[in-house]
Design an enzyme around this catalytic site. Structure first.
Site, mmCIF file in Angstrom:
data_model
loop_
_atom_site.group_PDB
_atom_site.id
_atom_site.type_symbol
_atom_site.label_atom_id
_atom_site.label_comp_id
_atom_site.label_asym_id
_atom_site.label_seq_id
_atom_site.Cartn_x
_atom_site.Cartn_y
_atom_site.Cartn_z
ATOM 1 C CG ASP A 156 -1.066 4.624 1.591
ATOM 2 O OD1 ASP A 156 -2.007 4.317 2.345
ATOM 3 O OD2 ASP A 156 -0.732 3.931 0.600
ATOM 4 N NE ARG A 162 3.585 -1.840 -9.357
ATOM 5 C CZ ARG A 162 2.902 -2.934 -9.033
ATOM 6 N NH1 ARG A 162 3.484 -4.113 -9.110
ATOM 7 N NH2 ARG A 162 1.654 -2.845 -8.635
ATOM 8 C CB THR A 185 -8.011 -3.044 -4.636
ATOM 9 O OG1 THR A 185 -6.694 -2.608 -4.319
ATOM 10 C CG2 THR A 185 -8.903 -1.847 -4.791
ATOM 11 C CE LYS A 242 -3.436 1.006 2.277
ATOM 12 N NZ LYS A 242 -2.175 1.446 1.688
ATOM 13 C CE LYS A 282 0.400 5.133 -2.425
ATOM 14 N NZ LYS A 282 0.883 4.177 -1.424
ATOM 15 C CG ASP A 296 -3.725 -0.004 17.773
ATOM 16 O OD1 ASP A 296 -4.408 -0.470 18.709
ATOM 17 O OD2 ASP A 296 -2.508 -0.225 17.658
HETATM 18 O O1 C5P Z 1 2.497 0.555 -8.812
HETATM 19 P P1 C5P Z 1 1.016 0.783 -8.628
HETATM 20 O O2 C5P Z 1 0.470 1.832 -9.584
HETATM 21 O O3 C5P Z 1 0.221 -0.492 -8.651
HETATM 22 O O4 C5P Z 1 0.906 1.426 -7.157
HETATM 23 C C1 C5P Z 1 -0.323 1.669 -6.534
HETATM 24 C C2 C5P Z 1 -0.083 2.227 -5.171
HETATM 25 O O5 C5P Z 1 -1.331 2.359 -4.518
HETATM 26 C C3 C5P Z 1 0.790 1.364 -4.263
HETATM 27 O O6 C5P Z 1 1.540 2.236 -3.434
HETATM 28 C C4 C5P Z 1 -0.201 0.563 -3.458
HETATM 29 O O7 C5P Z 1 0.276 0.236 -2.171
HETATM 30 C C5 C5P Z 1 -1.357 1.567 -3.330
HETATM 31 N N1 C5P Z 1 -2.668 0.961 -3.100
HETATM 32 C C6 C5P Z 1 -3.264 0.054 -3.970
HETATM 33 N N2 C5P Z 1 -4.507 -0.460 -3.698
HETATM 34 C C7 C5P Z 1 -5.149 -0.108 -2.589
HETATM 35 C C8 C5P Z 1 -4.572 0.810 -1.695
HETATM 36 C C9 C5P Z 1 -3.314 1.323 -2.005
HETATM 37 O O8 C5P Z 1 -2.692 -0.270 -5.005
HETATM 38 N N3 C5P Z 1 -6.354 -0.576 -2.364
#
Ligand code: C5P
Length: 232
Positions: free
Chosen positions: A59, A211, A119, A61, A32, A64
């Site tokens: 990603d 992460r 979220t 998003k 991603k 507009d």
């Molecule tokens: O590090 P982590 O596992 O929390 O990363 C989750 C990824 O998913 C990040 O790139 C974050 O921007 C993305 N994301 C999210 N919640 C959302 C949409 C995207 O955590 N609702």
């Protein structure tokens, strides 16, 4: 497309991203690319990762007016990514325009999925700042249904919502779910998390994991653990 683990490469430079992907040697995880990396490096990082043989979820998003999103999607369609996204809050006319822009002359296009409510938005902030007074769960399902009727392929949602989205929009409607943590791992700023095996049970099609893989001592081992729990 089957179930898979998508690795969120939230890095700020091509150098760090490619050094990270080099660790995987022969393996080619689904990647991603989000706003941070795309705004830092532009389309060249997408081309480079694609040329290395990875599938890509871009990603960005988009949100507009329909004409602007359509033209932006037309540009993105040339990048040959596998999945891209927009905000369902842009309404069905924006989503339909996006699909038109994304569809290439030969009729092919990347999958297009919608962000429902982020979220990071909760009931309180949605009511206070957006003046939406329905239960957040119903809002997410309503956005998912709107995305489906506009012709989109799925939604980004919490893994806790995946089962319900499938119930409302059908099993073939993709659920791409971030907010995944190992049972023995740190949750960080993610509030409502599930493990990869719980996400599998609940029916997520793709989990997006950042992460727990990128910050792991051994990212390849962490990735393989995710695949074992979610896919195998
Ligand atoms: O590090 P982590 O596992 O929390 O990363 C989750 C990824 O998913 C990040 O790139 C974050 O921007 C993305 N994301 C999210 N919640 C959302 C949409 C995207 O955590 N609702």
């Amino acid at each position: 497309m089957g179930k898979d683990v998508i690795v969120a490469c939230d890095f700020s430079s091509a150098e760090d991203t490619l050094a990270f992907l080099d660790k995987f040697k022969g393996r080619k995880p689904f990647v991603k690319i989000g706003m941070e990396l795309y705004y830092a490096e532009g389309p060249s990082i997408v081309r480079e990762i694609k040329a290395r043989g990875h599938r890509i979820f871009l990603d960005l998003k988009l949100h507009d007016i329909p004409n602007t999103v359509k033209k932006a999607m037309r540009v993105l369609s040339k990048l040959d990514v596998d999945i891209t996204n927009l905000h369902a809050a842009g309404t069905s006319s924006m989503m339909k325009a996006a699909l038109e822009g994304l569809t290439r002359e030969d009729g092919t296009r990347p999958l297009l999925i919608a962000v429902t409510q982020l979220t990071s938005t909760d009931q309180e902030s949605m009511e206070r700042d957006l003046l939406i007074n329905e239960p957040i769960d119903s809002v997410v399902m309503h956005y998912a249904k709107t995305a489906k009727s506009a012709g989109l392929d799925g939604v980004v949602c919490s893994p806790l919502e995946a089962e319900k989205v499938h119930g409302v929009c059908g099993q073939g409607f993709l659920t791409v779910t971030p907010g995944v943590r190992f049972a023995d791992g740190e949750t960080g700023d993610q509030k409502r998390v599930l493990t990869p095996s719980e996400a599998k049970k609940i029916g997520s099609d793709y989990i997006v994991v950042g992460r727990p893989i990128t910050a792991a001592e051994d990212p390849v081992l962490a990735y393989e653990r995710c695949v074992r729990e979610f896919v195998d």
